[in-house]
Design a protein around this motif. Structure first.
Motif: not given
Length: 174
Positions: A17-36
């Protein structure tokens, strides 16, 4: 876990995935306690590239302080000495204003890249300084002076650190 979050984890970790950074950013914005919690475990993991992306995701969450505690532990772990620079570099995504002592320790004890990046943060970040911050920093400075890993760097760091301490102490003298 939410399917959308799971998809973001998969995309972020996909080595193709060439846009892994973008997915990391999106994940961070949506993260819940379990994701954290999952991201924090990845920061501690052995795959430094995934750990870096997990740090980036955590920088977008409201758990920055908890994440920074873990990231600094990883930075100071001897097994990560060769990768310190990458972990220190990702710190630019975080609010470091309360982390003077940690950044100062990286400056003193980090590898070349980590120390250089830490020096940039010391010069650029507006830190919250207190007398306690100064005392803790002086403790690390004294340890460094008595146990330098590279004795030839002491004079250089002394020329940079002593005026820094003088300036900080002036903040609290009348």
């Amino acid at each position: 876990m939410d399917q959308d979050l799971e998809r973001l984890f998969e995309k972020m970790c996909d080595p193709n995935e060439s846009d892994a950074y973008l997915f990391a950013d999106k994940l961070g914005l949506k993260a819940d306690e379990e994701a954290k919690n999952r991201l924090i475990e990845w920061v501690r993991g052995d795959d430094w590239e995934i750990a870096y992306l997990a740090c980036r995701a955590l920088s977008k969450t409201h758990w920055q302080e908890e994440a920074l505690d873990v990231i600094f532990k990883v930075i100071f772990d001897r097994k990560n000495k060769e990768r310190q620079g990458a972990f220190v570099q990702i710190l630019e995504e975080f609010d470091l204003s309360q982390r003077f002592v940690d950044i100062f320790r990286v400056y003193l004890f980090g590898n070349f890249k980590a120390s250089t990046l830490a020096k940039d943060y010391l010069d650029q970040v507006e830190f919250e300084i207190s007398p306690r911050t100064i005392r803790k920093s002086e403790k690390h400075w004294n340890h460094y002076l008595h146990n330098p890993e590279e004795p030839e760097s002491v004079a250089i760091k002394k020329a940079e650190v002593e005026p820094m301490f003088l300036e900080m102490k002036e903040l609290f003298t009348e």
